[in-house]
Structure formats: structure tokens, C-alpha cells
Design a protein around this motif. Structure first.
Motif, PDB file in Angstrom:
ATOM      1  N   GLY A  37       0.835  -1.187   0.000  1.00  0.00           N
ATOM      2  CA  GLY A  37       0.000   0.000   0.000  1.00  0.00           C
ATOM      3  C   GLY A  37       0.870   1.237   0.000  1.00  0.00           C
ATOM      4  O   GLY A  37       1.903   1.277   0.681  1.00  0.00           O
ATOM      5  N   VAL A  38       0.467   2.246  -0.756  1.00  0.00           N
ATOM      6  CA  VAL A  38       1.268   3.461  -0.891  1.00  0.00           C
ATOM      7  C   VAL A  38       0.405   4.694  -0.675  1.00  0.00           C
ATOM      8  O   VAL A  38      -0.652   4.837  -1.291  1.00  0.00           O
ATOM      9  N   ASP A  39       0.866   5.571   0.216  1.00  0.00           N
ATOM     10  CA  ASP A  39       0.287   6.902   0.377  1.00  0.00           C
ATOM     11  C   ASP A  39       1.281   7.866  -0.252  1.00  0.00           C
ATOM     12  O   ASP A  39       2.271   8.240   0.376  1.00  0.00           O
ATOM     13  N   PRO A  40       1.072   8.256  -1.512  1.00  0.00           N
ATOM     14  CA  PRO A  40       2.104   8.980  -2.257  1.00  0.00           C
ATOM     15  C   PRO A  40       2.307  10.406  -1.776  1.00  0.00           C
ATOM     16  O   PRO A  40       1.387  11.083  -1.332  1.00  0.00           O
ATOM     17  N   GLY A  41       3.529  10.857  -1.889  1.00  0.00           N
ATOM     18  CA  GLY A  41       3.880  12.224  -1.545  1.00  0.00           C
ATOM     19  C   GLY A  41       5.345  12.438  -1.847  1.00  0.00           C
ATOM     20  O   GLY A  41       6.135  11.490  -1.806  1.00  0.00           O
ATOM     21  N   LEU A  42       5.702  13.658  -2.169  1.00  0.00           N
ATOM     22  CA  LEU A  42       7.087  13.944  -2.510  1.00  0.00           C
ATOM     23  C   LEU A  42       7.908  14.231  -1.254  1.00  0.00           C
ATOM     24  O   LEU A  42       9.060  13.817  -1.146  1.00  0.00           O
ATOM     25  N   THR A  43       7.312  14.908  -0.291  1.00  0.00           N
ATOM     26  CA  THR A  43       8.010  15.178   0.963  1.00  0.00           C
ATOM     27  C   THR A  43       8.001  13.944   1.866  1.00  0.00           C
ATOM     28  O   THR A  43       9.012  13.593   2.470  1.00  0.00           O
ATOM     29  N   VAL A  53      -1.318  -2.791 -10.645  1.00  0.00           N
ATOM     30  CA  VAL A  53      -1.508  -1.580  -9.849  1.00  0.00           C
ATOM     31  C   VAL A  53      -2.993  -1.283  -9.729  1.00  0.00           C
ATOM     32  O   VAL A  53      -3.748  -1.386 -10.702  1.00  0.00           O
ATOM     33  N   ALA A  54      -3.424  -0.918  -8.515  1.00  0.00           N
ATOM     34  CA  ALA A  54      -4.820  -0.528  -8.279  1.00  0.00           C
ATOM     35  C   ALA A  54      -4.830   0.832  -7.612  1.00  0.00           C
ATOM     36  O   ALA A  54      -3.969   1.138  -6.787  1.00  0.00           O
ATOM     37  N   TRP A  55      -5.818   1.660  -7.986  1.00  0.00           N
ATOM     38  CA  TRP A  55      -5.941   3.002  -7.428  1.00  0.00           C
ATOM     39  C   TRP A  55      -7.202   3.087  -6.585  1.00  0.00           C
ATOM     40  O   TRP A  55      -8.245   2.545  -6.947  1.00  0.00           O
ATOM     41  N   HIS A  56      -7.106   3.783  -5.451  1.00  0.00           N
ATOM     42  CA  HIS A  56      -8.267   3.964  -4.573  1.00  0.00           C
ATOM     43  C   HIS A  56      -8.304   5.418  -4.104  1.00  0.00           C
ATOM     44  O   HIS A  56      -7.276   5.976  -3.724  1.00  0.00           O
ATOM     45  N   THR A  57      -9.481   6.011  -4.113  1.00  0.00           N
ATOM     46  CA  THR A  57      -9.621   7.381  -3.643  1.00  0.00           C
ATOM     47  C   THR A  57      -9.597   7.408  -2.116  1.00  0.00           C
ATOM     48  O   THR A  57      -9.885   6.405  -1.465  1.00  0.00           O
ATOM     49  N   PRO A  58      -9.272   8.555  -1.516  1.00  0.00           N
ATOM     50  CA  PRO A  58      -9.271   8.641  -0.054  1.00  0.00           C
ATOM     51  C   PRO A  58     -10.604   8.238   0.571  1.00  0.00           C
ATOM     52  O   PRO A  58     -10.628   7.562   1.608  1.00  0.00           O
ATOM     53  N   ALA A  66      -1.164  -1.202  -4.329  1.00  0.00           N
ATOM     54  CA  ALA A  66      -2.362  -0.376  -4.192  1.00  0.00           C
ATOM     55  C   ALA A  66      -1.926   1.018  -3.778  1.00  0.00           C
ATOM     56  O   ALA A  66      -1.186   1.179  -2.810  1.00  0.00           O
ATOM     57  N   ILE A  67      -2.380   2.019  -4.504  1.00  0.00           N
ATOM     58  CA  ILE A  67      -1.923   3.384  -4.260  1.00  0.00           C
ATOM     59  C   ILE A  67      -3.110   4.326  -4.182  1.00  0.00           C
ATOM     60  O   ILE A  67      -4.121   4.135  -4.869  1.00  0.00           O
ATOM     61  N   GLU A  68      -2.995   5.315  -3.309  1.00  0.00           N
ATOM     62  CA  GLU A  68      -4.068   6.284  -3.183  1.00  0.00           C
ATOM     63  C   GLU A  68      -4.077   7.196  -4.405  1.00  0.00           C
ATOM     64  O   GLU A  68      -3.040   7.736  -4.795  1.00  0.00           O
TER      65      GLU A  68
END
Length: 238
Positions: free
Chosen positions: A21-27, A116-121, A82-84
Motif C-alpha cells: 500500500g502506498v500513500d504517495p507524496g514527494l516530501t 496496480v490498483a488506485w483507490h480514492t481517499p 495499491a496506491i491512493e
């Protein structure tokens, strides 16, 4: 000695799945590897937050996120990533950075043949807590319970990564007797508890729909009466 968990794929609805699971962000980019089981429980395999600094060169920041993703993918070999899904905000730089981090993570998985699967918040919150508007602490408590963690997951980026993985497991059919693998690439159909309740209510026709239905009923009655004038179907009353 207990047997190793059964390794499945995104198409296997009755076996355990290993999900990154991934909560993406650059910082801060949250990563969580979990084993989700058919009994709707799971276990944490690995969790980390990859961070970069705003004063770093943009190319270096993106590369750092990519390398973190590649290392986790190679070490833990998940069945699915799985990524947000990027969520539009008023803060454009944040959205752009999140999209950039998402892109390199997705590319790293695709290069290894990992789906890869995408899920909204809101989908993630609804899946984990049954409330698409749940607060962060409510999500953290449910993640702790589902994964049987000794303490609440921290920081929030780790919590969200865990939650995305759990959401995907339950949406893709782990522990159910049906195969939803055809829908594991994208999930846009999840509904919040409020939406589910609204869907159970009988739908009321709009005034325009009621007027049109009444006009059609009258036209049908007129056609069934001997000698009544016919009504053309090709033209509507103006």
C-alpha cells in the motif's frame, strides 16, 4: 513450525495476498507491506516513510522515492501495488508533487509486472471504517485492530499506506467467495456509508420525469380507445 503464508495473486480471492500500500507524496511517501488473509485479518510485513527535503533538487527527490519503491518491490515481491489516487486540492504544488511521486512508484511496479490498483481517499476510509468521511484517528484505530498491531501506526503517512492496502484487499475479494479480479486495476465504485444508505431509499422521479410519464400514459390510453386520435412517437409536445 507453522507453514509460510500462501502467496496469491490479485486474481485469487480465497488465498492470502501480499499487498504494497502506498500513500504517495514527494516530501513524505508512506509504504506498507501487508499480508491479508481470507478471514479478513492481516499482518504487517514492513512499513516505512520515505522522505525528501524541499531544498533538494526535484530530480533527486523523485529519484529517492523511486528507489525506495523499487527496493520494497524487490525485497517483498508483493502480488499487487495499491496506491491512493491523487486527490485534487487548492494547493497546486502539493498535487503536482503527489502526482510525481505516484508516477515513479507506479512505473516501478509496472516494470516488474506487478498490477496496480488506485483507490480514492473516501474509498479507503469507507472500506476500513465504513465511513467515507472518517477522521484520521478512527482510521488508525481500525488499522491497528485489523492488523493486530501493538500500538497505533505512526506517522499518518504509514497509517494511510496500511489503510490503502487493507482497502484493496477487501475490495478485490480476499476472503470472499467471488472473484473481483477484473476490477482490481481501478476502483471507482466504492460508496461511503451515507451513499449506501441513500441508495437503499426509493428514488423519487423529478417533476419533469413525472410529467413525461403522465404524457406517455395518456398517449397509451388514447391509442387503446376506439376512434381516439393517434399520437406520433417521433415528435414530443413543445
Amino acid at each position: 513450525m507453522s507453514a509460510a503464508p500462501v502467496r496469491g495473486t490479485a486474481a485469487g480471492s480465497l488465498v492470502a495476498q501480499r499487498i504494497l500500500g502506498v500513500d504517495p507524496g514527494l516530501t513524505r511517501c508512506g509504504f506498507a507491506v501487508v499480508e491479508m488473509r481470507p478471514d479478513r485479518t492481516g499482518a504487517s510485513v514492513a512499513v516505512e516513510v520515505a522522505g525528501t527535503r524541499s531544498e533538494q533538487d526535484l530530480a533527486e527527490r523523485i529519484l529517492a522515492i523511486q528507489r525506495a519503491a523499487e527496493r520494497l518491490l524487490d525485497v517483498h515481491a508483493p502480488d499487487v501495488l495499491a496506491i491512493e489516487r491523487v486527490f485534487a486540492q487548492n494547493n497546486a504544488p502539493t498535487v503536482v508533487g503527489t502526482a510525481q511521486a505516484s508516477g515513479v512508484v507506479i512505473a516501478a511496479a509496472a516494470a516488474r509486472g506487478i498490477p496496480v490498483a488506485w483507490h480514492t481517499p473516501s474509498e479507503v476510509k469507507a472500506a476500513v471504517t465504513d465511513d467515507g468521511a472518517a477522521a484520521k484517528d478512527a482510521v488508525a484505530r481500525m488499522v491497528q485492530r485489523i492488523l493486530r498491531l501493538d500500538e497505533l501506526p505512526k506517522p499518518v503517512d504509514a497509517t494511510d499506506a496500511y489503510a490503502v492496502a487493507i482497502c484493496h484487499a477487501w475490495r478485490s475479494g480476499v476472503g470472499t467467495r467471488h472473484d473481483m479480479s477484473a476490477g482490481t486495476r481501478t476502483h471507482q465504485g466504492a460508496r461511503t456509508a451515507a451513499q449506501q444508505a441513500a441508495a437503499r431509499q426509493p428514488r423519487e422521479a423529478t417533476p419533469a420525469q413525472r410529467a413525461w410519464a403522465e404524457a406517455e400514459r395518456r398517449a397509451a390510453d388514447g391509442r387503446s380507445s376506439p376512434g381516439a386520435p393517434g399520437v406520433s412517437r417521433g415528435r414530443r409536445a413543445r
